[in-house]
Design an enzyme around this catalytic site. Structure first.
Site, PDB file in Angstrom:
ATOM      1  N   SER A  28     -10.802  -6.580   8.967  1.00  0.00           N
ATOM      2  CA  SER A  28     -11.948  -5.842   8.463  1.00  0.00           C
ATOM      3  C   SER A  28     -12.721  -6.808   7.583  1.00  0.00           C
ATOM      4  O   SER A  28     -12.188  -7.313   6.608  1.00  0.00           O
ATOM      5  CB  SER A  28     -11.446  -4.642   7.658  1.00  0.00           C
ATOM      6  N   GLU A  55      -7.329  -1.750  14.791  1.00  0.00           N
ATOM      7  CA  GLU A  55      -7.914  -2.627  13.776  1.00  0.00           C
ATOM      8  C   GLU A  55      -6.923  -3.717  13.376  1.00  0.00           C
ATOM      9  O   GLU A  55      -5.765  -3.442  13.076  1.00  0.00           O
ATOM     10  CB  GLU A  55      -8.282  -1.802  12.542  1.00  0.00           C
ATOM     11  N   ARG A  97       0.179  -6.944  12.053  1.00  0.00           N
ATOM     12  CA  ARG A  97      -0.469  -6.360  13.225  1.00  0.00           C
ATOM     13  C   ARG A  97      -0.721  -7.414  14.297  1.00  0.00           C
ATOM     14  O   ARG A  97      -0.732  -7.102  15.493  1.00  0.00           O
ATOM     15  CB  ARG A  97      -1.778  -5.662  12.837  1.00  0.00           C
ATOM     16  N   ARG A 128       1.653   0.616  10.328  1.00  0.00           N
ATOM     17  CA  ARG A 128       1.307   1.082   8.986  1.00  0.00           C
ATOM     18  C   ARG A 128       2.531   1.005   8.088  1.00  0.00           C
ATOM     19  O   ARG A 128       3.395   1.874   8.105  1.00  0.00           O
ATOM     20  CB  ARG A 128       0.778   2.522   9.064  1.00  0.00           C
ATOM     21  N   ARG A 133       0.837  -1.193   0.000  1.00  0.00           N
ATOM     22  CA  ARG A 133       0.000   0.000   0.000  1.00  0.00           C
ATOM     23  C   ARG A 133       0.874   1.246   0.000  1.00  0.00           C
ATOM     24  O   ARG A 133       1.819   1.359   0.776  1.00  0.00           O
ATOM     25  CB  ARG A 133      -0.924   0.004   1.211  1.00  0.00           C
TER      26      ARG A 133
END
Length: 424
Positions: free
Chosen positions: A350, A347, A389, A275, A260
């Site tokens: 998802s 998070e 994560r 991130r 990303r």
RNA sequence: GGAGGGGUGGCAGAGUGGUCGAAUGCACCGGUCUUGAAAACCGGCGUGGGUUUGCGCCCACCGCGGGUUCGAAUCCCGCCCCCUCCGCCA
């Protein structure tokens, strides 16, 4: 992508639902455009029918040795006409397509209103926050102190938002991925897939990343895109196919790297592994008959939750409000894991129900045996889980006062006897 | 990367300028026959779209996009993909 007949039938309801997502009303404009296009299309098809007719007559005349000059002259006129009309039709069609492909999916009626993540609704909590008799550290402090997590050297090679793991931590991340895959394939009915990490534009259009979110993605000089999630190759696996409805549901899982660009998140989560430009993730994708899709979201989310339960991690399930929904989703549950070092929930998964939004875009259909009509199956996807994560969560929740990390029981079979990760 | 061959309906496989959306076979669906099944026989059997209350009529699609032609699955150009050989390579 939406069915035009649906907008035609309920333009007001359509705009009202879009308004919940902060979209300006579009139904009227779309329908006007569509009407114009169909008018032109009919005109075009009539001209084409006439062309085919003349062509046949010319063939007949020539076959009979007769003169066909008049017909050929008419054909010349008709041809110019057709070309012009064709261009009009194409322009209108493209405009309509642009308009439609930029619209986000509609939220289900009972998705809570709201602007952003502050308005998300907590569905339930699982487990409890662990108690520490010392100040729990954040994962990057732990990792660097152990000498097994290196952001500096990663930055030297690759720039910011990359990391190099080594030794026990590298193994721990690998163990997490293996554990998750094994769980999903052996207990949740998912089929393991090994898929490309590079895809072409139509695949990203299919799942909804393109055309709107090109800026979030990495692109190669050869024209491939790096996948931001395995949702892309897993869902597009059946693009342009007509699936036997009896073969549904199809459940696919894959462990892949995800890339990303993180455009627009400058300054956010700049420290640590939360991130990154590259991370690995186990993804779950379900393709189901329309009647089953709501239940499937519960099933899929539960499968993801099971990973957290087995790892003994405290988490909560939240339902995203309309303002926080992703482009392709109609309903989304996030799983947020407790991070004691950060003293907050983050998070880690998802899980989204996309209805026929993606399957329409990629033209994936299904059909019952013996029936003629095809319809669009529904697609769902969710992280099960993001391994980077999850590594963070395990480190922060299983840290000891001396900075070592206890390996969760569930991972033992994958750690080759290593029960504690410590500095050497 | 170089040379050659090829991409046609669920599959196999015809079709190299004129009712071709496409022969034929297999598969599949319906029917006849049969106590039942098989075999045999008869019929059906691609996708998307426009139009119509409906029957239907029409348009587009033979990997994708252009072009030639009155007319293209068929000829020409570009791209993509697959196969064979060579080169390179984990």
């Amino acid at each position: 992508m939406f069915d035009l007949s649906r907008i035609r039938k309920e333009p007001v309801a359509f705009d009202a639902a879009m308004a919940r997502r902060g979209q300006e009303p579009v139904a009227e404009g779309i329908l006007a455009l569509d009407k114009d296009r169909r008018l032109i299309l009919t005109e075009l098809q009539e001209a084409q029918a006439r062309r085919n007719e003349i062509s046949r007559e010319i063939g007949k005349a020539k076959g009979a040795g007769e003169n066909a000059d008049d017909l050929i002259a008419e054909m010349a006129r008709l041809k110019a006409d057709i070309q012009k009309t064709e261009e009009q039709e194409r322009a209108l069609g493209a405009e309509l397509q642009d308009l439609l492909s930029g619209l986000p999916n509609l939220p289900l009626a009972d998705v809570p209103d709201g602007e952003n993540e502050d308005d998300n609704r907590i569905v339930h909590l699982q487990g409890e926050k662990p108690a520490f008799d010392f100040d729990p550290k954040e994962h990057f402090d732990l990792g660097e102190a152990l000498g097994l997590m290196d952001f500096e050297r990663a930055a030297k090679m690759s720039g910011s938002r990359f990391v190099v793991l080594s030794g026990g931590l590298a193994r721990l991340e690998r163990a997490l991925g293996q554990f998750m895959l094994d769980l999903h394939i052996s207990e949740h009915g998912y089929t393991e897939m090994a898929v490309p990490s590079l895809v072409k534009s139509p695949a990203l259009y299919g799942t909804g990343q393109l055309p709107k979110f090109a800026g979030d993605l990495f692109k190669t000089e050869a024209g491939h895109w790096l996948i931001p999630t395995a949702e892309v190759p897993l869902t597009n696996f059946h693009a342009d196919e007509i699936l036997a409805e009896e073969s549904l549901p199809r459940r696919y899982t894959a462990l892949t790297p995800c890339y990303r660009a993180e455009a627009g998140s400058a300054g956010k989560d700049t420290r640590g592994m939360i991130r990154q430009h590259q991370f690995t993730k186990v993804e779950l994708v379900s393709i189901v008959a329309p009647e089953q899709s709501i239940d499937e979201l519960e099933r899929l989310t539960s499968a993801a939750e099971e990973v957290l339960k087995r790892l003994g991690l405290h988490y909560r399930r939240v339902e995203l409000c309309v303002g926080d929904l992703g482009f392709s989703a109609s309903r989304t549950y996030d799983l947020e894991v407790w991070l004691p070092g950060q003293d907050r929930y983050r998070e880690i998964s998802s899980c989204s129900y996309c209805g026929d939004f993606q399957t329409r875009r990629m033209n994936m259909r299904c059909r019952k045996k013996g029936e003629k009509i095809t319809r669009f199956p529904h697609s769902l996807n969710g992280s099960g889980l993001a391994t980077g994560r999850t590594l963070v969560a395990v480190m922060e929740n299983y840290q000891q006062a001396d900075g070592s990390i206890t390996v969760p029981e569930a991972l033992e079979p994958y750690m080759g006897g290593l029960a504690v990760i410590e500095a050497r």
